[in-house]
Design an enzyme around this catalytic site. Structure first.
Site, PDB file in Angstrom:
ATOM      1  N   TYR A 143      49.345 -55.565 -94.045  1.00 17.95           N
ATOM      2  CA  TYR A 143      49.805 -54.291 -94.596  1.00 17.95           C
ATOM      3  C   TYR A 143      51.170 -53.998 -94.010  1.00 17.95           C
ATOM      4  CZ  TYR A 143      50.025 -49.238 -95.521  1.00 17.95           C
ATOM      5  OH  TYR A 143      50.409 -47.983 -95.937  1.00 17.95           O
ATOM      6  N   ASP A 238      57.067 -58.367 -89.353  1.00 13.09           N
ATOM      7  CA  ASP A 238      56.718 -56.940 -89.350  1.00 13.09           C
ATOM      8  C   ASP A 238      56.018 -56.661 -88.018  1.00 13.09           C
ATOM      9  OD1 ASP A 238      54.758 -54.697 -91.480  1.00 13.09           O
ATOM     10  OD2 ASP A 238      55.619 -54.478 -89.478  1.00 13.09           O
ATOM     11  N   LYS A 266      56.114 -47.019 -84.920  1.00 13.48           N
ATOM     12  CA  LYS A 266      55.052 -46.602 -84.008  1.00 13.48           C
ATOM     13  C   LYS A 266      55.544 -46.378 -82.568  1.00 13.48           C
ATOM     14  CE  LYS A 266      51.566 -48.784 -86.944  1.00 13.48           C
ATOM     15  NZ  LYS A 266      50.648 -47.758 -87.447  1.00 13.48           N
TER      16      LYS A 266
HETATM   17  P1  KE4 Z   1      54.119 -46.282 -91.582  1.00  8.62           P
HETATM   18  O1  KE4 Z   1      54.884 -46.116 -92.871  1.00  8.62           O
HETATM   19  O2  KE4 Z   1      52.657 -45.860 -91.735  1.00  8.62           O
HETATM   20  O3  KE4 Z   1      54.826 -45.648 -90.392  1.00  8.62           O
HETATM   21  O4  KE4 Z   1      54.099 -47.838 -91.224  1.00  8.62           O
HETATM   22  C1  KE4 Z   1      53.637 -48.746 -92.193  1.00  8.62           C
HETATM   23  C2  KE4 Z   1      53.177 -50.015 -91.495  1.00  8.62           C
HETATM   24  C3  KE4 Z   1      53.995 -51.129 -91.555  1.00  8.62           C
HETATM   25  N1  KE4 Z   1      53.638 -52.280 -90.941  1.00  8.62           N
HETATM   26  C4  KE4 Z   1      52.485 -52.371 -90.239  1.00  8.62           C
HETATM   27  C5  KE4 Z   1      52.137 -53.666 -89.570  1.00  8.62           C
HETATM   28  C6  KE4 Z   1      51.606 -51.264 -90.145  1.00  8.62           C
HETATM   29  O5  KE4 Z   1      50.438 -51.374 -89.470  1.00  8.62           O
HETATM   30  C7  KE4 Z   1      51.961 -50.057 -90.783  1.00  8.62           C
HETATM   31  C8  KE4 Z   1      51.068 -48.828 -90.759  1.00  8.62           C
HETATM   32  N2  KE4 Z   1      49.822 -48.982 -90.094  1.00  8.62           N
HETATM   33  C9  KE4 Z   1      48.756 -48.151 -90.585  1.00  8.62           C
HETATM   34  C10 KE4 Z   1      47.443 -48.501 -89.898  1.00  8.62           C
HETATM   35  N3  KE4 Z   1      47.312 -49.824 -89.466  1.00  8.62           N
HETATM   36  C11 KE4 Z   1      49.085 -46.716 -90.385  1.00  8.62           C
HETATM   37  C12 KE4 Z   1      47.925 -45.773 -90.506  1.00  8.62           C
HETATM   38  C13 KE4 Z   1      47.929 -45.073 -91.849  1.00  8.62           C
HETATM   39  O6  KE4 Z   1      48.290 -45.699 -92.875  1.00  8.62           O
HETATM   40  O7  KE4 Z   1      47.515 -43.898 -91.856  1.00  8.62           O
END
Ligand code: KE4
Length: 426
Positions: A143, A238, A266
């Protein structure tokens, strides 16, 4: 769930889709209505009804030093008094960029954005603009946020909710994304044989955290680096989760790989909204205003996010907290594995440093297919019993469990005891 949380959820569902601002928080996959969190400190959360939890979500990764860390709070308090946003360059953004360039091996130049999604979306646009190509290779179960090109066979909330992809993503665009099994170089070779000159980039979570944690094979990551180089495509790591999580320099430091572009998020925001993408100067310099590939952001490099992020990275870049995180996470996951064994429940642990997943499955979990073959009903029962005992896990089998420096050995022992109770009860 307590009365206050229930009332708040009822109100929330009337004016917010599903009652949440991010789908996975709704707890649908585990059949619960979510507790509404009122405050946090260290490794602990308290919900609106005053119930206390040991937190292993850590805001999905950012809170590696625990909540309300003294130096982060102090940095924010000082920054608040200087204003919250200027929309102009600041010294702190330079310090943040210099810190990332200093610590992340492959990054020579970096641009701040406001989320991991913005980071990966921008990196994809840059790769397409730099190579003049349109196809993207990603991996099933990974993801990378919710940008259109990347919502194909995605992990995290998309997998949790069993959404095939997402309505609203134009077919013409989705067709430009090739999604392949993780940890398997053969399909990657075939894709490059067929589409090589059209492939702008391969984007990968070097240590996936969004199908649960998957341990990458070194030769798989080495192979991605080699095949992208051979075909003039870019390799994008990523590291939104793994950056500063598994080592100061992330997975690329651990596995000795130099991607062309890296996405961060993060942890680098210390709990405030932030993302970043960076890489080789000759690639990054194609971004406006130096180059002509466009990306922008009103709050990019926001002073508060920089203050919280810098306070966090100043501690992490010293590198001495990673041994502590390793020891604590090892203690936790060995305990969980033993609790499952004692309850006669088949399980496998995937862990690197302070991110890991307990899968209810007898055989190894090495990709999305084997992750999805784990017993999700068992996870649901385990999750509920842990929450009832005050252990706050991610409400999905396709997420990581995170340990912070704020978790004490006593908290970890309590967590293991709660797991023994929960698993014996299943
Ligand atoms: P954000 O747009 O949510 O800040 O980041 C996207 C993203 C990109 N790449 C990786 C490897 C990620 O894990 C994420 C977002 N992670 C999720 C949970 N694993 C965020 C939690 C959510 O979607 O509420």
């Amino acid at each position: 769930m307590g009365e206050r949380s229930k009332l708040l959820f009822d109100r929330a569902t009337r004016c917010i889709p599903g009652g949440v601002n991010s789908p996975v928080r709704a707890g649908k996959a585990v059949g619960i209505d979510p507790p509404f969190i009122a405050r946090a400190d260290g490794a602990l959360l308290w919900d609106a009804d005053g119930n206390e939890y040991i937190d292993y979500v850590c805001s999905w990764g950012p809170m590696i030093l625990g909540h309300s860390h003294t130096e982060v709070v102090q940095a924010l308090e000082e920054s608040l008094r200087l204003g919250t946003s200027y929309g102009a360059p600041t010294e702190r953004e330079v310090e943040m960029a210099e810190t990332i360039v200093e610590v992340v091996p492959s990054i020579e130049m970096v641009r701040m954005v406001n989320s991991g999604t913005e980071a990966t979306m921008s990196a994809i646009r840059l790769a397409r603009g730099y190579t003049g190509r349109e196809k993207i290779v990603k991996f099933d179960g990974c993801y990378h946020g919710h940008a259109d090109s990347l919502l194909v066979s995605a992990g995290s909330g998309v997998a949790t909710l069993g959404i095939p992809g997402s309505p609203g993503v134009p077919q013409d665009l989705a067709r430009q994304t090739i999604s392949l099994p993780f940890n398997d170089l053969e399909p990657v070779g075939k894709a490059f044989q067929k589409f090589g000159p059209e492939i702008a980039a391969v984007i990968v979570e070097p240590i996936p955290g969004n199908m649960g944690v998957i341990v990458p094979q070194q030769e798989f990551l080495d192979g991605l680096s080699q095949i992208t180089r051979e075909h003039g495509s870019l390799l994008i790591f990523d590291e939104v989760i793994t950056g500063f999580r598994v080592a100061p320099g992330g997975a690329q430091e651990l596995f000795g790989i130099m991607p062309d572009l890296t996405c961060l998020g993060k942890i680098i925001g210390g709990g405030l909204p932030v993302g970043a993408y960076g890489g080789k100067k000759d690639i990054m310099s194609k971004m406006a205003p130096e180059g002509d590939i466009y990306q922008a952001g009103t709050l990019s490099g926001n002073p508060l996010a920089m203050a919280a992020g810098l306070a966090t990275l100043r501690i992490l870049k010293k590198g001495d907290i990673y041994k502590e995180l390793e020891d604590k996470a090892s203690m936790l996951f060995l305990g969980l594995e033993e609790a499952a064994r004692a309850a006669g429940i088949p399980s496998v642990i995937n862990r690197i440093g302070s991110m890991g997943t307990l899968f209810f499955r007898a055989d190894p979990v090495t990709d999305f297919e084997t992750a999805r073959a784990s017993d999700q009903d068992l996870f649901k029962g385990y999750y509920k019993r842990m929450l009832e005992q005050g252990i706050y896990l991610a409400p999905s089998p396709f997420e990581a469990t995170f340990v912070s420096t704020a978790h004490t050995q006593e908290m970890i022992r309590k967590t293991i005891k709660c797991a023994e109770n929960a698993l014996q009860d299943l």
